[in-house]
Design a protein around this motif. Structure first.
Motif, PDB file in Angstrom:
ATOM      1  N   CYS A  43      -8.869 -53.966  11.372  1.00  0.00           N
ATOM      2  CA  CYS A  43      -9.867 -53.205  10.605  1.00  0.00           C
ATOM      3  C   CYS A  43     -10.626 -54.095   9.643  1.00  0.00           C
ATOM      4  O   CYS A  43     -11.838 -53.974   9.487  1.00  0.00           O
TER       5      CYS A  43
ATOM      6  N   LEU B   3      -9.977 -43.245   8.865  1.00  0.00           N
ATOM      7  CA  LEU B   3      -8.764 -43.841   9.415  1.00  0.00           C
ATOM      8  C   LEU B   3      -7.578 -42.885   9.382  1.00  0.00           C
ATOM      9  O   LEU B   3      -6.675 -42.985  10.210  1.00  0.00           O
TER      10      LEU B   3
ATOM     11  N   LEU C 201      -2.047 -43.517   5.304  1.00  0.00           N
ATOM     12  CA  LEU C 201      -2.282 -44.291   6.521  1.00  0.00           C
ATOM     13  C   LEU C 201      -0.961 -44.864   7.002  1.00  0.00           C
ATOM     14  O   LEU C 201      -0.311 -45.636   6.305  1.00  0.00           O
TER      15      LEU C 201
ATOM     16  N   GLU D  70      -1.671 -45.056  12.694  1.00  0.00           N
ATOM     17  CA  GLU D  70      -3.083 -44.750  12.442  1.00  0.00           C
ATOM     18  C   GLU D  70      -3.900 -46.027  12.297  1.00  0.00           C
ATOM     19  O   GLU D  70      -5.018 -46.124  12.811  1.00  0.00           O
ATOM     20  N   MET D  71      -3.333 -47.003  11.625  1.00  0.00           N
ATOM     21  CA  MET D  71      -4.033 -48.275  11.451  1.00  0.00           C
ATOM     22  C   MET D  71      -4.203 -48.979  12.799  1.00  0.00           C
ATOM     23  O   MET D  71      -5.261 -49.516  13.097  1.00  0.00           O
TER      24      MET D  71
ATOM     25  N   ALA E  58      -6.895 -47.198  14.883  1.00  0.00           N
ATOM     26  CA  ALA E  58      -8.240 -47.503  14.380  1.00  0.00           C
ATOM     27  C   ALA E  58      -8.649 -48.918  14.768  1.00  0.00           C
ATOM     28  O   ALA E  58      -9.791 -49.157  15.171  1.00  0.00           O
TER      29      ALA E  58
END
Length: 97
Positions: free
Chosen positions: A16, A71, A79, A83-84, A87
């Motif tokens: 990210c 996110l 988070l 999820e990270m 993304a």
């Protein structure tokens, strides 16, 4: 905080944080960059739960905080490493188009 939570979170966050324009080459992190990122995540995780909440992101990870709501896929205000990672994978896929 356990390393088993931090490492996937660091890996996902690195994707990210290093989002490049679509025409740029894919970047990989060195071991030193990964360690630095892991330390930043550990420092940001004030309550040590292995998750980054909005307040923690606002305080220590402003670039992440700007995209926090996007996110946070499940809308729980935190988070997770999953999820990270998700993304980061989406962003990487967009770069290769």
């Amino acid at each position: 905080m356990s390393r088993s939570i931090l490492l996937p979170l660091a890996t996902a966050l690195s994707v990210c944080a290093l989002v490049a324009p679509a025409h740029a080459q894919q970047r990989t992190l060195t071991d030193e960059q990964k360690a630095t990122l892991q330390e930043r995540l550990k420092a940001a995780d004030a309550n040590g739960d292995g998750l980054i909440d909005k307040a923690e992101a606002d305080a220590k990870l402003p670039r992440l905080a700007k995209r926090f709501d996007t996110l946070d896929a499940d809308g729980d205000g935190k988070l997770s490493p999953d999820e990270m990672r998700a993304a980061g994978q989406k962003m990487a896929a967009r770069r290769t188009r």
